[in-house]
Design a protein around this motif. Structure first.
Motif: not given
Length: 150
Positions: A19-24, A75-80, A88-95, A145-150
């Motif tokens: 619901s929050t990703a803008n593109e696939l 919600d991609v954020r680079v912490d330099r 937060k990400s999703l990977c999938g397969q389909g037909t 998969k997700r990687s969130l700040p502590q």
């Protein structure tokens, strides 16, 4: 997945990212090399819908081999300062199936218009349905998969 603690396979997580990703990013088979492109999408149940032209390379690839893969991020954020990226990400397969039914195409176009707050008429006029291609991707596998700040 190498870092098991980042894996996230709860349905609520999938819903949030879809619901929050803008593109696939869709990966298709194109003979020697993969063919990957960013697309607008909408999820309906266990299927994704994309719109396209009625002809072209994407549809040629699907006709030759309907097995696809996709990924999306939110919600991609680079912490330099910490040299890391949160996401937060999703990977999938389909037909992939080229939709021919005008009613299903119309529902998909209406859902896409709603998702992206498009200022086009709804329900989608029959003339627009007739000149627009729709591809449905029936999801067969999905991993989060997700990687969130502590």
């Amino acid at each position: 997945m190498r870092k098991q603690k980042r894996e996230c396979c709860e349905p609520a997580f999938f819903d949030e990212v879809f619901s929050t990703a803008n593109e696939l990013f869709l990966a298709l088979h194109d003979e020697t090399f993969p063919y990957v492109l960013p697309l607008n999408f909408v999820r309906q149940g266990q299927s994704l819908y994309i719109h396209c032209a009625l002809e072209g390379h994407k549809l040629d690839c699907i006709r030759a081999n309907p097995n696809v893969a996709f990924s999306l991020t939110a919600d991609v954020r680079v912490d330099r300062e910490k040299s890391t990226t949160y996401y937060k990400s999703l990977c999938g397969q389909g037909t992939a199936i080229i939709v021919e039914d005008p009613a299903e195409k119309g529902r998909a176009l209406d859902a896409l218009a709603e998702r992206y707050a498009a200022l086009c008429p709804r329900p989608t006029p029959e003339s627009a349905v007739a000149r627009t291609g729709i591809v449905r991707i029936d999801i067969t596998t999905l991993t989060g998969k997700r990687s969130l700040p502590q």
